[in-house]
Enzyme design. Structure first.
Site, PDB file in Angstrom:
ATOM      1  N   LYS A 236       0.809  -1.201   0.265  1.00 23.75           N
ATOM      2  CA  LYS A 236       0.131   0.033  -0.005  1.00 23.75           C
ATOM      3  C   LYS A 236       0.871   1.332  -0.184  1.00 23.75           C
ATOM      4  O   LYS A 236       2.049   1.248   0.358  1.00 23.75           O
ATOM      5  CB  LYS A 236      -0.944   0.121   1.226  1.00 23.75           C
ATOM      6  N   GLU A 308      -6.156  -9.703   0.622  1.00 19.60           N
ATOM      7  CA  GLU A 308      -5.926 -10.807   1.553  1.00 19.60           C
ATOM      8  C   GLU A 308      -7.136 -11.329   2.583  1.00 19.60           C
ATOM      9  O   GLU A 308      -7.082 -12.358   2.998  1.00 19.60           O
ATOM     10  CB  GLU A 308      -4.681 -10.468   2.366  1.00 19.60           C
ATOM     11  N   ARG A 310     -10.166 -11.713   2.079  1.00 21.45           N
ATOM     12  CA  ARG A 310     -10.996 -12.578   1.428  1.00 21.45           C
ATOM     13  C   ARG A 310     -10.619 -14.058   1.554  1.00 21.45           C
ATOM     14  O   ARG A 310     -10.892 -15.069   1.622  1.00 21.45           O
ATOM     15  CB  ARG A 310     -11.702 -12.284   0.172  1.00 21.45           C
TER      16      ARG A 310
END
Length: 456
Positions: A236, A308, A310
């Protein structure tokens, strides 16, 4: 009874507190001395929602009026604890029981400040608790549990600490906890949870809390417990990572709801599953393009390591489904797409059962704790197509909240009633009763839905 922060007992010296809607002000004013009417005029006070007026007395402040909007919305009262001067205040307005419960819950929510590392500049005004509403105080405790868990930095709220919280809650209510951690996840066939969490120095784990009588309806709660999300190798940017301590907000909701169900002794049998990991970067981090195994036997190609949540949830949902509960509810800070669609205050609800969805929506309207149903539009499964695996974990910017929910649905057994809540669990800025930081959303309505569904 130990009183929550912002409350005091009836023995405390106090000032009278009048709680009024705008439409009630004229009748109240007619019962007051002329000097009070003149004071209202001088202050141009109309009892507008969110307003407050201190009333003069012989030796300073003689009381106060709190202006409210919807009398059944707890947040109508939540501005009062920090708008009023410090001290004790006693309700001087006759309220029906539902309003009294809303006042007590709203007062407690409005009194909250996260003070683990920094003391607030002042204490809230204290409400004299004459007739405590036990359910309202349990709702308050569960809501503040979510706030505290989400607000705590990952340094002090990693998988170990989340497990400790589950054990604390279990011990308080006679529940049991079992934990599968580290490489034992592989031995017990939870490979997706292991894949996401294996790069962290803190072992990934599946926390399972169980409570209730065997002959009661079985309810499974699943909460995403990503204690920090770097995004993994698809890292990110700084502003996207800044608040990722909150990525265990789904786990916080599931544990707090379990706490609430057990405190109120709902006639259900609970299974709470929290896959707890850090999505870290390291030599053995899972990579884009890898194909990972899942408990259900569905192979998943990793399109994006920042999708990640899910991936860990799919093993937990499979395990929940194996136990054939009456319903499965999962909570997850899953997608930014849900926030773009609905904003921060309105969680996105997906469900494969209309009755379950409608009951949650109705509870949200009644409790002023709303959810908004979104579609499980199955043609969008095409966005999760992989050329080398059964499924991809991502693949398109289109309908991101929908495709995330569709991914999860693939791991829910056919015929299993299931609802998924994509929740933000956060306030971006301070508002009355909603301080910046962690927030419980649709927790109260989830409880009310369960209470109505399983009356005993």
């Amino acid at each position: 009874m130990s009183l929550p922060h912002g409350f005091t007992d009836i023995s405390s010296p106090s000032l009278p507190l009048h709680v009024l809607e705008r439409s009630q002000l004229a009748d109240w004013r007619a019962s007051q001395p002329a000097a009070i009417g003149a004071w209202l005029d001088a202050q141009n006070f109309t009892a507008a929602p969110g307003s407050l007026l201190a009333l003069p007395g012989e030796s300073g402040i003689g009381g106060a009026i709190v202006g409210i909007g919807d009398p059944l919305d707890p947040y109508s009262y939540a501005h009062a604890p920090f708008a009023l001067p410090q001290g004790s205040w006693q309700l001087a307005t006759a309220l029906e029981q539902a309003q009294r419960a809303a006042l007590q819950l709203g007062w407690g929510l409005g009194s909250y400040r996260f003070d683990r590392y920094k003391q607030p500049p002042r204490s809230p005004a204290r409400l004299v608790l004459e007739q405590a509403d036990a359910e309202a105080l349990d709702l308050l405790a569960a809501s503040l549990r979510v706030r505290d868990l989400v607000n705590t930095p990952t340094e002090h709220m990693g998988p170990d600490e989340l497990e400790a919280v589950a054990r604390e809650i279990a011990q308080a209510h006679g529940a049991s906890v079992e934990v599968t951690a580290g490489d034992e996840l592989l031995a017990q066939n939870f490979p997706a949870i292991h894949a996401v969490g294996r790069a962290s120095h803190r072992a990934p784990r599946l926390i399972a809390l169980r409570w209730g009588q065997a002959d009661h309806p079985h309810v499974a709660l699943v909460g995403k417990g990503v204690c920090f999300d770097t995004g993994g190798l698809d890292i990110k940017p700084a502003d996207g990572m800044r608040n990722m301590k909150k990525d265990m907000g789904g786990a916080a909701h599931a544990l707090a709801l379990a706490q609430l169900v057990m405190a109120r002794k709902l006639p259900v049998r609970l299974t709470v599953l929290v896959p707890a990991v850090e999505n870290a970067i390291g030599p053995n981090a899972f990579r884009p393009g890898e194909v990972i195994a899942t408990r259900q036997g569905i192979s998943v190609e990793i399109d994006n390591t920042d999708a990640e949540g899910r991936v860990i949830l799919c093993d937990a949902l499979t395990y929940a489904g194996e136990q054939s509960p009456d319903i499965v509810l999962d909570f997850a800070t899953l997608t930014g797409a849900a926030r773009i669609a609905l904003g921060p205050d309105l969680p996105a609800l997906f469900a494969n059962d209309d009755t379950l969805a409608n009951d949650w929506i109705a509870a949200g309207e009644q409790l002023r704790d709303p959810v908004w149903r979104m579609p499980l539009w199955r043609p969008y499964l095409r966005y999760l197509t992989s050329n080398i695996a059964d499924l991809a974990n991502a693949g398109s910017r289109m309908a991101g909240a929908v495709t995330a929910a569709l991914y999860l649905e693939r791991f829910v057994p056919a015929g299993q009633k299931w609802a998924h809540l994509d929740v933000y669990a956060w306030n971006d800025s301070d508002r009355p009763g909603r301080p910046a930081g962690g927030e419980a959303l649709a927790l109260r309505s989830a409880y009310a839905m369960l209470k109505a569904r399983y009356p005993g």
